[in-house]
Design an enzyme around this catalytic site. Structure first.
Site, PDB file in Angstrom:
ATOM      1  N   LYS A  18     -66.244  -8.509  42.919  1.00 25.62           N
ATOM      2  CA  LYS A  18     -67.203  -9.564  43.266  1.00 25.62           C
ATOM      3  C   LYS A  18     -66.448 -10.885  43.408  1.00 25.62           C
ATOM      4  CE  LYS A  18     -71.392 -11.254  43.705  1.00 25.62           C
ATOM      5  NZ  LYS A  18     -72.224 -10.840  44.863  1.00 25.62           N
ATOM      6  N   ARG A  44     -45.213 -14.000  30.513  1.00 26.10           N
ATOM      7  CA  ARG A  44     -44.090 -14.931  30.311  1.00 26.10           C
ATOM      8  C   ARG A  44     -44.581 -16.183  29.595  1.00 26.10           C
ATOM      9  NH1 ARG A  44     -46.344 -16.020  35.421  1.00 26.10           N
ATOM     10  NH2 ARG A  44     -47.024 -18.196  35.512  1.00 26.10           N
TER      11      ARG A  44
END
Ligand code: MV4
Length: 446
Positions: A201, A292
């Protein structure tokens, strides 16, 4: 603990990691390209090794040169920072094969959470909210058409291996879905070597809210609350803040706990960010997981008091996190302005060159994360971000006032920077209210 760490990065984040190593009494070895040979931060490392010419593929992205430098310098571990090789599972695997600790998640955890289809699957299992859409990658066109009819248009096609907005297409009807699907697959295969796409969506207006999490190798995980990064242009964040303004405390706790659960279930160690879109009713939908340390980690450090970069090094060395969730408290408000060597008056054209004047702000609650100094030449080869101005204050209104004060003290010349844009944004009424959406800045600049 490690004795020596190689820093496979440059600029402000290389300096941030040098500082963390120094405080942990670990020797740092910084690699650099010929374009960065005169960079002053290299003198703050214990050793600096040239790994090649300016272009990143021949230096900061060159795995064999980095491993050669790591072997010669005899390091125990490599910190990748952000960008470059930070999210490359193949690089983490090479480090493992060479018996060098990669300061970040295992290649398995990175591969799982770095792939969007896999990450959505893991999110669903961990009861992390996601957008309704296809279960896994789309195999047949008819399957996509059926799912779209079920969830309703508009839908968005995304590449499982994509990131930062690359490989996305919005479709408003069945005809456009069919056409876009064929193109999206081909493009994804060409760009990422992986043709897997999925649909979900599409949400028109939303805020970008992301949760900072940390995990260790002993199965512990905590969240460090959330950041709002809605102020962005072309998928590049411009201002980030923590906590996200005007979020219901119950919804916040639920999404933050869910993010911590997701990385715990994945056996993830190191720092991760779980990205969400938040709609106008404060419903959250996970977008992706960044495996990260991020550019904007300082705003979270300022409000929680946790040193995220030191934590990534400690957990990689096998230490326990040693942070209990109930002890993580939000203290005040922090805002970060990214200082880019770009001209906001000329469509953000890069403005590299020698910095003749550099007078950074200071005083209470002001933090400057930068490698730039007077006389430093910004090379044209890399990202234009030359630093981050971070402020911390007791509440959001005071943080905005403090940022205005700090920006007014800042002098950089003759190169152009984003400082004037930030000064303008701090005065903007919608920004001051809190809760601008992800399209706000591009609308404003038009
Ligand atoms: C979306 C979206 C609306 N609906 N997904 C852009 C980058 C990538 N991380 C995901 N992105 C989006 N995914 C659904 N289902 C809108 C965006 C989006 C966006 C997201 C975060 C920050 C800025 C953005 C700018 C444009 C589009």
């Amino acid at each position: 603990m490690f004795s020596r760490v190689l820093i496979a990065n440059r600029g402000e984040i290389a300096l941030r990691i040098i500082r963390a190593c120094r405080e942990l009494e670990i020797e740092s070895v910084c690699v650099y390209s010929q374009a960065d040979a005169d960079a002053p931060y290299l003198r703050l490392a214990d050793e600096a090794i040239c790994i090649g010419p300016g272009p990143a593929p021949q230096s900061y992205l060159n795995i064999s040169r980095l491993i050669a430098a790591a072997e010669i310098a005899n390091v125990d571990a490599i910190h990748p920072g952000y960008g470059f090789l930070a999210e490359r599972a193949d690089f983490a695997q090479v480090c493992r094969d060479c018996k060098i600790e990669f300061i970040g998640p295992s290649p398995e955890a990175m591969g799982k959470l770095g792939d969007k289809v896999e990450a959505k699957r893991a999110a669903k299992a961990a009861k992390v909210p996601i957008f309704p859409g296809s279960e896994g990658a789309i195999e047949e066109e008819e399957e996509a058409v059926e799912v779209a009819a079920e969830i309703g248009y508009p839908v968005i096609i995304k590449a499982s291996a994509g990131g930062g907005g690359r490989g996305m297409r919005v479709c408003h009807n069945e005809a456009s879905l069919r056409t876009n699907l064929r193109n999206a697959r081909q493009e994804a295969l060409a760009a990422f070597g992986n043709g897997a796409v999925f649909i979900e969506k599409f949400l028109e207006a939303a805020r970008h809210v992301e949760v900072q999490v940390l995990g260790d190798k002993h199965g512990n995980s905590v969240h460090l609350y959330e950041r709002d990064c809605s102020m962005q242009r072309r998928h590049q964040k411009v201002i980030e803040e923590a906590p996200a303004p005007n979020v219901d405390p119950k919804k916040r706790d639920s999404v933050c706990s869910a993010a911590a659960r997701l990385i715990r279930n994945a056996g993830y160690s190191g720092a991760a960010t779980v990205e969400f879109l938040m709609d106008d009713k404060q419903n959250f939908y996970m977008l992706e997981v960044n495996t990260r340390v991020q550019v904007e980690h300082p705003v979270t450090e300022m409000i929680t008091g946790v040193d995220i970069v030191k934590a990534t090094i400690r957990v990689a060395a096998g230490e326990e996190l040693g942070i209990r969730q109930r002890d993580v408290k939000v203290n005040g408000h922090a805002i970060e302005c990214r200082i880019n060597a770009e001209d906001p008056e000329r469509n953000f054209m890069p403005s590299p060159g020698r910095i003749e004047t550099f007078e950074a702000p200071g005083g209470p609650g002001v933090r400057m994360d930068t490698h730039a100094v007077t006389g430093y030449t910004v090379p044209p080869n890399y990202d234009s971000m030359i630093g981050k101005l971070i402020v911390h204050a007791e509440d959001r209104a005071s943080a905005i006032t403090r940022m205005e004060r700090a920006l007014a003290e800042f002098r950089i010349g003759p190169i152009k920077t984003t400082i004037p844009l930030h000064a303008q944004l701090m005065r903007n009424g919608a920004f001051r209210q809190g809760g601008i959406d992800i399209h706000f800045l591009e609308r404003l600049l038009k």
